[in-house]
Design an enzyme around this catalytic site. Structure first.
Site, PDB file in Angstrom:
ATOM      1  N   GLY A 247       7.955 -19.856  44.559  1.00 33.29           N
ATOM      2  CA  GLY A 247       7.366 -19.846  43.224  1.00 33.29           C
ATOM      3  C   GLY A 247       6.024 -20.529  43.162  1.00 33.29           C
TER       4      GLY A 247
ATOM      5  CE  LYS B 283      -4.918 -24.394  39.342  1.00 34.91           C
ATOM      6  NZ  LYS B 283      -3.952 -24.807  40.376  1.00 34.91           N
TER       7      LYS B 283
ATOM      8  CE  LYS C 160      -4.929 -21.085  36.805  1.00 32.41           C
ATOM      9  NZ  LYS C 160      -3.489 -21.396  36.719  1.00 32.41           N
TER      10      LYS C 160
ATOM     11  CB  VAL D 113       5.741 -21.707  34.163  1.00 30.79           C
ATOM     12  CG1 VAL D 113       5.457 -22.920  33.271  1.00 30.79           C
ATOM     13  CG2 VAL D 113       4.975 -21.834  35.476  1.00 30.79           C
TER      14      VAL D 113
ATOM     15  CB  VAL E  68      -6.788 -28.681  36.322  1.00 36.24           C
ATOM     16  CG1 VAL E  68      -7.401 -29.294  37.578  1.00 36.24           C
ATOM     17  CG2 VAL E  68      -7.872 -28.025  35.487  1.00 36.24           C
TER      18      VAL E  68
ATOM     19  CD  GLU F 256      -0.941 -17.465  38.928  1.00 39.94           C
ATOM     20  OE1 GLU F 256      -0.267 -16.796  38.115  1.00 39.94           O
ATOM     21  OE2 GLU F 256      -1.282 -18.636  38.720  1.00 39.94           O
TER      22      GLU F 256
ATOM     23  CB  THR G 190       1.822 -15.596  29.678  1.00 42.37           C
ATOM     24  OG1 THR G 190       0.591 -15.801  28.961  1.00 42.37           O
ATOM     25  CG2 THR G 190       2.981 -15.591  28.690  1.00 42.37           C
TER      26      THR G 190
END
Length: 847
Positions: A685, A703, A600, A494, A630, A688, A576
């Site tokens: 990708g 979430k 999250k 990301v 989310v 995780e 991260t």
């Protein structure tokens, strides 16, 4: 004297203190004098004034040898610069006085002769150990006198008709040594009389110095040579004053504090006067008065870049309605406050307090009083704070004894920050933008003041906040773009995509939306890069990898946050999945930094800690955006928030909240083995770093909890009922590769499960379900797990990594409100993070 109008040139010490610069100055004077009558004012060479001050102080301590050594340094500089600058070295080598011909020895003898009286004064100070302001003025005056005599001699060597005019012959002052007040009328009368004898010669005048009526030497204070030039121009009815220095005119702010500061090309006299009155170091506080009275333009130019136009200061100023605003800052101050306890005692408090301070000789940089006079605040030099406190206590002794007045309060060190612009009073919300910019960064304003002209507005901040206050104010008033300063945590899937998107969109966002995104820092698990001016895209991650690794597990963020906080619209961007980031978010909020997060975990903390984190953002008026936690780039949280804000009642939330598990569900439905599908998801990708985070359902669990909490349900992670996508026994494997290999044992079992569902007309989906009505009934309000859904269910038609959330509400009962789209992948998540950043920028820009 010629019937043409004079021009006055003033050259600062930096323009004279090196041979090549002095040579340029001599040539410029020779060129300019051919266009009409010319008078030249000079400052002391280079650092001469500092050395003279140090010499006087050393002598007063009895360190006479050290003091004389500093005089030797002054002498050596003068000889070195004069010899190096002379265009007639061959003529000088023939012998003679420095004004005609000679060599190094005659020049050295001449300089030594000029400084011989100085040596006598220094030795006298050493004997008496007494350095009075009067004696100090005598010492400091030697700098300008020597400079003017050398320039006169070197001009004469070039064949320029010249006359040395000692400023003490015409600048009449009082006996306020160190900051003498000029008798302007008497000085004008004397210079007009002296000028009659100059003929066609160039007058060279030492700046900074004057003389009392009884013949004692005085100095005019900081930038006194500029004041000398203005007085001379007024007395000669000059058509222009040009101040040559080492900067290209006046800047919008101090360039040492603001890298984006740029020259101001045109100001009014009154704007310059306002800047001088609040401490702009380029002006003597009284320089503008003679120029205003004589309607004489002043131009500031640089000897280093003489091709540049510099700054023009005249009566008219710039006609541009959008002309820049100047920000002046004055450090080294103290704020002294007085407050009455009884409203009946308000009369004349301010008048008496200010009168007492002036009587004590206290310099007042700012005074401000509350509307009814109940409190008074004054800003004074920090060195005079104790004296000011004593003067106020003495004046208000009776009221203090009776308890009618609070004891004076002194806050130090503080800085006076001032906006100055002629057009400021013509536009609304100037004060709002000013204080809003400071408040947005968490900078406290301790006092404010604005005059009736609306030409300036000032505030007092802690000295530690000086750089931030000046930079933020400059950004708010002088840049067409809304600057946004990003500190990006994480350079993984990301983070790296986000950086690429920011750099790709920079030019378009600036051009189309007036938003200037600037990546000022990037941090990974061991290293960081930070540059307040912005990091260049080329080779960014390679440069990061070359930085020394932190001895700790991760670089300390607090120093980086401290540097970030003083930049325009600071935003901490967390890309991260690290634990414990809530502490860094809290530190950011306290420092006035906004947070955008794809992480999250801080939102899945125990309810009380999550509420404390959100409360910290609200308390410090910071923005915390976490839309991507989310739905990646899908506006799930924003949609839910809008439903709640508009008064709708949410009955049920169902969601395929994991693009990863959506991809796997779709793949196995199409006959792809589970193990192969997970490998594909990882390669794209979608997962995780360790796929078990996704297959355990923990990611969806978080979430779902985030959504439930957005509805106000005070739940914790343990309150969410979860069924993993694969048996829990496999989730204990710590190695990602071993975990992937173990999934092969499930391929047949998953295939059979999918076939069984298909035989019933259903498809496999991994769904979260939030039922607010179940809360408190004993039934789980939130459930997460793999389920079979019939073909009519909104989730049945999802493809690949699509995500979906269906909101069933009071207003959307028959047809749930659907949010559907890509729910996984670095690109889409990064775009959601960028969208959150832009929401902050656009919200602030729209204020």
């Amino acid at each position: 004297m010629s019937s043409q109008q004079f021009r006055v040139l003033k050259f600062g010490g930096s323009s004279l203190g090196r041979p090549e610069r002095l040579a340029w100055v001599l040539g410029r004077i020779d060129e300019e004098r051919r266009t009409g009558p010319l008078a030249v004012v000079v400052s002391a060479l280079g650092d001469t004034t500092d050395w003279l001050l140090e010499a006087a102080q050393a002598a007063a301590r009895g360190e006479v040898e050290r003091a004389l050594g500093l005089v030797d340094r002054v002498e050596a500089l003068a000889v070195e610069v004069a010899l190096g600058a002379s265009a007639e070295e061959a003529q000088l080598a023939a012998g003679g006085a420095p004004g005609g011909a000679g060599g190094a020895r005659p020049l050295a003898r001449h300089v030594a002769g000029q400084l011989a009286p100085l040596r006598d004064v220094v030795q006298g100070i050493g004997l008496t150990r007494d350095l009075s302001p009067q004696t100090l003025d005598r010492v400091l005056a030697f700098g300008e006198l020597l400079s003017a005599q050398l320039v006169s001699a070197l001009l004469e060597t070039r064949g320029v008709p010249v006359t040395f005019v000692d400023a003490r012959q015409w600048v009449r002052t009082d006996a306020t040594f160190g900051a003498a007040q000029v008798d302007v009328a008497a000085s004008r009368e004397r210079i007009a009389w002296l000028a009659k004898g100059w003929g066609e010669r160039v007058a060279v005048v030492p700046g900074f110095i004057g003389q009392t009526t009884d013949g004692r030497t005085t100095t005019l204070g900081r930038n006194g040579s500029d004041y000398t030039a203005a007085l001379l121009a007024r007395g000669l009815w000059a058509r222009e004053v040009v101040v040559w220095t080492d900067v290209d005119g006046l800047s919008t702010a101090d360039p040492s504090l603001v890298s984006d500061a740029y020259p101001v090309r045109h100001l009014t006299h009154h704007e310059a006067l306002e800047l001088a009155s609040v401490g702009a170091r380029m002006f003597h506080p009284r320089t503008m008065i003679p120029l205003i009275e004589g309607c004489i333009p002043l131009r500031i130019r640089s000897t280093l870049t003489p091709e540049q136009p510099g700054t023009l200061i005249d009566a008219a100023g710039s006609p541009d309605a959008q002309r820049p605003t100047c920000i002046a800052s004055r450090e080294g101050l103290a704020l002294v406050g007085v407050e009455v306890r009884r409203l009946s005692q308000l009369a004349h408090l301010g008048e008496r307090a200010v009168g007492a301070l002036r009587a004590a000789g206290i310099t007042l940089w700012m005074t401000t009083q509350s509307a009814h006079g109940q409190s008074l605040a004054v800003v004074v030099p920090i060195a005079e704070a104790e004296k000011a406190d004593g003067a106020l206590r003495g004046e208000l002794a009776l009221e203090l004894e009776r308890g009618e007045v609070e004891p004076p309060r002194v806050r130090r060190p503080v800085t006076l920050v001032t906006l100055v612009a002629e057009a400021m009073g013509h536009f609304p919300n100037v004060a709002g933008r000013f204080f809003g910019a400071l408040g947005a960064a968490g900078i406290n304003v301790h006092a404010i003041a604005q005059g009736a002209s609306s030409r300036s507005i000032s505030c007092v901040v802690d000295e530690a906040d000086t750089a931030g206050a000046v930079r933020l104010t400059h950004s708010a008033f002088n840049l067409a773009h809304q600057q946004v300063s990003l500190l990006v945590l994480g350079k993984g899937t990301v983070g790296s995509r986000l950086l690429a998107q920011v750099y790709a969109q920079q030019a378009w966002l600036a051009r189309q939306h007036g938003i200037a995104l600037r990546v000022v820092g990037v941090v990974d698990s061991r290293r960081f890069l930070f540059d307040e001016r912005g990091l260049a895209e080329e080779g960014l991650l390679e440069r990061l990898a070359q930085q020394p690794a932190s001895p700790e597990r991760a670089p300390a963020l607090a120093p980086l946050l401290e540097r970030l906080r003083v930049l325009p619209v600071p935003v901490l961007v967390d890309c991260t999945a690290a634990e414990g980031m809530e502490a860094h978010y809290h530190d950011a909020f306290v420092r006035g930094i906004h947070v955008v997060a794809a992480n999250k975990k801080p939102l899945a903390l125990p309810w009380a800690k999550r509420e404390a984190l959100l409360a910290a953002a609200r308390r410090h008026h910071r923005i915390y955006h976490y839309e991507t936690t989310v739905g990646a780039s899908l506006p799930v949280i924003d949609t839910l928030a809008n439903l709640v804000r508009t008064g709708d009642t949410v009955r049920l939330v169902e969601g395929a909240l994991s693009g990863t598990l959506g991809f796997l569900s779709d793949a196995v439905t199409r006959g792809v083995p589970l193990s192969a599908a997970v490998r594909q998801a990882r390669e794209r990708g979608y997962t995780e770093p360790h796929p078990r985070e996704d297959l355990s359902g923990l990611d969806v669990r978080r979430k779902a909890l985030i959504l439930a909490r957005e509805l106000g349900l005070p739940l914790d992670l343990d309150d969410v009922e979860v069924e993993p996508f694969v048996p829990a026994v496999l989730l204990a494997e710590d190695s990602p590769e071993a975990f992937l290999a173990s999934l092969e044992r499930l391929d047949r079992e998953m295939e059979e499960r999918v076939r069984a569902l298909q035989s019933e007309g259903m498809v496999l989906r991994y769904l979260a379900r939030v039922d607010p009505a179940a809360h408190g009934t004993g039934r789980p309000a939130v459930h997460v797990g793999p389920v079979g859904v019939d073909r009519g269910h909104p989730a049945a038609h999802l493809k690949g990594a699509e995500a979906l959330v269906a909101f069933t509400t009071e207003r959307h009962r028959e047809y749930p409100l659907l949010v559907r789209g890509a729910g996984a992948g670095g690109e889409v998540t990064a775009s959601g993070v960028l969208a959150d950043v832009l929401r902050i920028a656009q919200g602030l820009r729209g204020r």
